[in-house]
Motif scaffolding. Sequence first.
Motif, mmCIF file in Angstrom:
data_model
loop_
_atom_site.group_PDB
_atom_site.id
_atom_site.type_symbol
_atom_site.label_atom_id
_atom_site.label_comp_id
_atom_site.label_asym_id
_atom_site.label_seq_id
_atom_site.Cartn_x
_atom_site.Cartn_y
_atom_site.Cartn_z
ATOM 1 N N ASN A 148 15.146 2.781 28.501
ATOM 2 C CA ASN A 148 16.458 2.360 28.985
ATOM 3 C C ASN A 148 16.522 2.105 30.487
ATOM 4 N N ASP A 149 15.408 2.325 31.185
ATOM 5 C CA ASP A 149 15.391 2.156 32.638
ATOM 6 C C ASP A 149 14.648 0.865 33.001
ATOM 7 N N PRO A 150 15.373 -0.174 33.449
ATOM 8 C CA PRO A 150 14.709 -1.441 33.782
ATOM 9 C C PRO A 150 13.624 -1.306 34.844
ATOM 10 N N GLU A 151 13.811 -0.411 35.815
ATOM 11 C CA GLU A 151 12.797 -0.245 36.854
ATOM 12 C C GLU A 151 11.518 0.347 36.276
ATOM 13 N N GLU A 152 11.657 1.349 35.414
ATOM 14 C CA GLU A 152 10.476 1.919 34.761
ATOM 15 C C GLU A 152 9.803 0.885 33.867
ATOM 16 N N ASN A 153 10.597 0.087 33.162
ATOM 17 C CA ASN A 153 10.029 -0.959 32.324
ATOM 18 C C ASN A 153 9.264 -1.972 33.160
ATOM 19 N N THR A 154 9.822 -2.322 34.320
ATOM 20 C CA THR A 154 9.171 -3.271 35.215
ATOM 21 C C THR A 154 7.828 -2.736 35.701
ATOM 22 N N GLN A 155 7.806 -1.467 36.118
ATOM 23 C CA GLN A 155 6.561 -0.869 36.600
ATOM 24 C C GLN A 155 5.515 -0.782 35.494
ATOM 25 N N PHE A 156 5.965 -0.497 34.278
ATOM 26 C CA PHE A 156 5.045 -0.427 33.142
ATOM 27 C C PHE A 156 4.456 -1.814 32.857
ATOM 28 N N LEU A 157 5.299 -2.837 32.860
ATOM 29 C CA LEU A 157 4.817 -4.198 32.644
ATOM 30 C C LEU A 157 3.842 -4.618 33.735
ATOM 31 N N LEU A 158 4.150 -4.259 34.982
ATOM 32 C CA LEU A 158 3.248 -4.585 36.089
ATOM 33 C C LEU A 158 1.896 -3.899 35.923
ATOM 34 N N ALA A 159 1.907 -2.627 35.528
ATOM 35 C CA ALA A 159 0.652 -1.894 35.336
ATOM 36 C C ALA A 159 -0.194 -2.550 34.250
ATOM 37 N N ARG A 160 0.442 -2.920 33.149
ATOM 38 C CA ARG A 160 -0.292 -3.579 32.062
ATOM 39 C C ARG A 160 -0.860 -4.906 32.528
ATOM 40 N N LEU A 161 -0.065 -5.654 33.275
ATOM 41 C CA LEU A 161 -0.507 -6.971 33.721
ATOM 42 C C LEU A 161 -1.664 -6.852 34.702
ATOM 43 N N ARG A 162 -1.599 -5.897 35.616
ATOM 44 C CA ARG A 162 -2.703 -5.708 36.564
ATOM 45 C C ARG A 162 -3.987 -5.318 35.836
ATOM 46 N N LEU A 163 -3.871 -4.477 34.829
ATOM 47 C CA LEU A 163 -5.040 -4.109 34.033
ATOM 48 C C LEU A 163 -5.630 -5.334 33.345
ATOM 49 N N MET A 164 -4.765 -6.175 32.803
ATOM 50 C CA MET A 164 -5.233 -7.375 32.122
ATOM 51 C C MET A 164 -5.959 -8.310 33.078
ATOM 52 N N ILE A 165 -5.427 -8.474 34.277
ATOM 53 C CA ILE A 165 -6.023 -9.386 35.246
ATOM 54 C C ILE A 165 -7.378 -8.872 35.729
ATOM 55 N N SER A 166 -7.495 -7.555 35.896
ATOM 56 C CA SER A 166 -8.699 -6.976 36.516
ATOM 57 C C SER A 166 -9.789 -6.585 35.528
ATOM 58 N N THR A 167 -9.531 -6.605 34.226
ATOM 59 C CA THR A 167 -10.483 -6.116 33.226
ATOM 60 C C THR A 167 -10.954 -7.260 32.336
ATOM 61 N N PRO A 168 -12.238 -7.621 32.380
ATOM 62 C CA PRO A 168 -12.733 -8.756 31.580
ATOM 63 C C PRO A 168 -12.425 -8.646 30.093
ATOM 64 N N ALA A 169 -12.613 -7.457 29.506
ATOM 65 C CA ALA A 169 -12.359 -7.303 28.076
ATOM 66 C C ALA A 169 -10.899 -7.566 27.738
ATOM 67 N N LEU A 170 -10.009 -7.189 28.638
ATOM 68 C CA LEU A 170 -8.589 -7.405 28.403
ATOM 69 C C LEU A 170 -8.207 -8.866 28.611
ATOM 70 N N ARG A 171 -8.882 -9.538 29.529
ATOM 71 C CA ARG A 171 -8.602 -10.973 29.705
ATOM 72 C C ARG A 171 -8.979 -11.736 28.455
ATOM 73 N N ALA A 172 -10.082 -11.362 27.826
ATOM 74 C CA ALA A 172 -10.499 -12.025 26.593
ATOM 75 C C ALA A 172 -9.504 -11.766 25.469
ATOM 76 N N LYS A 173 -9.047 -10.528 25.353
ATOM 77 C CA LYS A 173 -8.064 -10.186 24.334
ATOM 78 C C LYS A 173 -6.743 -10.877 24.603
ATOM 79 N N HIS A 174 -6.373 -10.994 25.873
ATOM 80 C CA HIS A 174 -5.135 -11.693 26.238
ATOM 81 C C HIS A 174 -5.187 -13.141 25.774
ATOM 82 N N LEU A 175 -6.362 -13.768 25.868
ATOM 83 C CA LEU A 175 -6.503 -15.145 25.411
ATOM 84 C C LEU A 175 -6.251 -15.231 23.907
#
Length: 213
Positions: A107-134
Amino acid sequence: MPDRNSTLRERRRVETQRMIQAHAVRLFVERGYDATTVTEVAEAAGVSPMTVYRHFPTKEDLVLVDQNKQLVAERIVATSTDQPLVRRIGDALIDSAATLVSRGYGNDPEENTQFLLARLRLMISTPALRAKHLDNNYALQQAIVDALGGDAGDDDIAFNAHAAASACLAAMHTALVRWAEDDGQTELPDMIAKALTAAFGDEVVGTGADGQE
């Protein structure tokens, strides 16, 4: 209508999934994705590894699984078929992003935003996650095409739907990367709208899935 017990089971399933994913993302950020095991995620979440795999069949899913595909498809179905394809898709992408930020993980938009940012940074920096994202991107593209009725048998309609979906998702990817680089300083829906406008022009981006200005 679903009975009360099935509704409670679904709510508990979603809560368990969110709890496991929150612990997983936290550990991946703290220790590194490759250095963290599924067993360690299970221990942090207080569940068994089998429970983790029941909700997340692969380790990559612990970061990348979300409700976005369903949200986007639902919003496309709600749009007017008189609108251009990229307008229907763009509005759906913007609306679904707004929903994920406002209440996608709590229910907290700020916490949701930080969680989305953390997931996105992991996806950008991790090759295995970039492949899965594709892979996930292809699945989202197909969900968009299906929602548009693009695979109903007409080759031209199908081609147009696939082309529009691919172009809109490319613009959204640009927005997501810039959003992560800017540490979420711009609201995510606004960043996606900005990318879509840069790609297709002002007239393509509306104010919602109903297409009302």
